[in-house]
Design an enzyme around this catalytic site. Structure first.
Site, PDB file in Angstrom:
ATOM      1  N   HIS A   1     -30.829  97.575  15.746  1.00  0.00           N
ATOM      2  CA  HIS A   1     -30.552  97.923  14.348  1.00  0.00           C
ATOM      3  C   HIS A   1     -31.326  97.019  13.397  1.00  0.00           C
ATOM      4  O   HIS A   1     -31.437  95.815  13.619  1.00  0.00           O
ATOM      5  CB  HIS A   1     -29.048  97.793  14.064  1.00  0.00           C
ATOM      6  CG  HIS A   1     -28.588  98.575  12.868  1.00  0.00           C
ATOM      7  ND1 HIS A   1     -28.936  98.233  11.580  1.00  0.00           N
ATOM      8  CD2 HIS A   1     -27.820  99.690  12.778  1.00  0.00           C
ATOM      9  CE1 HIS A   1     -28.389  99.104  10.745  1.00  0.00           C
ATOM     10  NE2 HIS A   1     -27.712 100.000  11.442  1.00  0.00           N
TER      11      HIS A   1
ATOM     12  N   PRO B   1     -32.454  79.782   5.688  1.00  0.00           N
ATOM     13  CA  PRO B   1     -33.252  79.596   6.909  1.00  0.00           C
ATOM     14  C   PRO B   1     -32.701  80.254   8.166  1.00  0.00           C
ATOM     15  O   PRO B   1     -33.464  80.629   9.059  1.00  0.00           O
ATOM     16  CB  PRO B   1     -33.326  78.075   7.063  1.00  0.00           C
ATOM     17  CG  PRO B   1     -32.251  77.527   6.187  1.00  0.00           C
ATOM     18  CD  PRO B   1     -32.079  78.502   5.069  1.00  0.00           C
TER      19      PRO B   1
ATOM     20  N   GLY C   1     -30.666  84.363   6.335  1.00  0.00           N
ATOM     21  CA  GLY C   1     -31.487  85.378   5.695  1.00  0.00           C
ATOM     22  C   GLY C   1     -31.048  85.790   4.306  1.00  0.00           C
ATOM     23  O   GLY C   1     -30.803  84.946   3.439  1.00  0.00           O
TER      24      GLY C   1
END
Length: 301
Positions: free
Chosen positions: A85, A172, A175
């Site tokens: 996904h 980091p 996201g």
């Protein structure tokens, strides 16, 4: 929850579908909260994703989901994440859906509150999407997510894609997240007895709106290697305008072109009863059938 004046549904999607210990940690803050009910959560190993459904009083739901997002931010590292996904965040999407005595305007305001507080607490950049979108090109989640986690650092440098909340740098490990408001949708997958992903992609292209298919369908093809099949995976964004049975029959028809059979289908998360009643009426050839003839509808009045 009968005494709650306003009820909202929230369906956060977290990018972890394999580590049961992590999933339980993420879901834990949603249990045992006053005016919040954890209705469902479904993890998918192939997608490497868990879809959670909670419902309750708007502010109580927002706070509980924020807690879960905090846990997800700690335990999920997208640098090592792989799955079928698309994803751009540890907490990938957080849609709010009005259920009872909630206008869409109020739901949008709740989404904006959530986005602001999420960024302030966890330093994760947030895009607003669907009805909460700050500009038309951000309404479509697929456009917002395009590039995924790996492509987001470069995407955020473009002034057109500056986050609605936060700075133009990804977290980091967690996201970027999309928070929005929308009407109920049906997350629906149809299984094909082929391992050929090109066939699943061609069928998806035939039904999705962006390539000339049904107006309220977003679809794509995915491989389910563990089962040796592929899926046409989709969101039906308005089941009252594009019904489940119509999509199912179209996929069966398109599959025949390639000598492929439909094995079955699945609904992810919860589904409005009306969507199933509509489909049952079609397959059974029921005349004049409606929600009024369902026992549970009359019990809820």
């Amino acid at each position: 929850m009968a005494d709650i004046k306003k009820i909202v549904e929230c369906v956060p999607n977290f990018s972890e579908g394999r580590d049961l210990e992590k999933i339980e940690k993420i879901v834990s803050p949603l249990r045992g909260k006053e005016n919040v009910k954890l209705l469902n959560y479904e993890a998918d190993k192939d997608y490497n994703r868990v879809v959670v459904t909670v419902m309750g009083e708007p502010q109580a739901v927002k706070e509980a989901v924020l807690e879960a997002i905090g846990v997800a931010t700690e335990v999920i590292d997208l640098n090592t994440h792989e799955g079928q996904h698309s994803r751009m965040g540890a907490t990938d999407v957080v849609p709010f859906i009005p259920i009872k005595n909630m206008s869409m305007t109020e739901t949008v305001e709740l989404a904006k509150e959530m986005a602001k507080e999420m960024n302030e607490r966890f330093d994760v950049p947030v895009f607003l999407y669907e009805k909460a979108a700050s500009k038309p090109e951000r309404e479509n989640l697929a456009k917002v997510r395009k590039g995924q986690f790996e492509g987001m650092p470069e995407k955020l440098k473009d002034p057109e894609w500056y986050p609605d909340f936060g700075k133009s740098e990804i977290h980091p490990t967690a996201g970027v997240t999309a928070v929005g408001a929308r009407m109920p949708l049906v997350a629906y997958n149809i299984d094909l007895d082929t391992q050929n992903i090109e066939i699943a992609n061609k069928i998806s292209k035939a039904i999705r709106h962006s390539s000339g298919g049904f107006r309220y369908i977003k679809a794509g093809g995915v491989e389910i290697k563990e089962r040796g099949i592929t899926q046409v995976t989709m969101n039906i964004t308005d089941y009252t305008k594009t019904s489940i049975y119509r999509v199912f029959e179209t996929v069966k028809m398109e599959a025949k072109r390639y000598g492929v059979n439909v094995l079955g289908s699945e609904i992810i998360g919860l589904v409005p009863m009306e969507a199933l009643v509509d489909t049952a009426a079609y397959y059974l050839g029921l005349y004049g059938f409606s929600m009024d003839k369902v026992i549970e509808t009359n019990l809820m009045e």
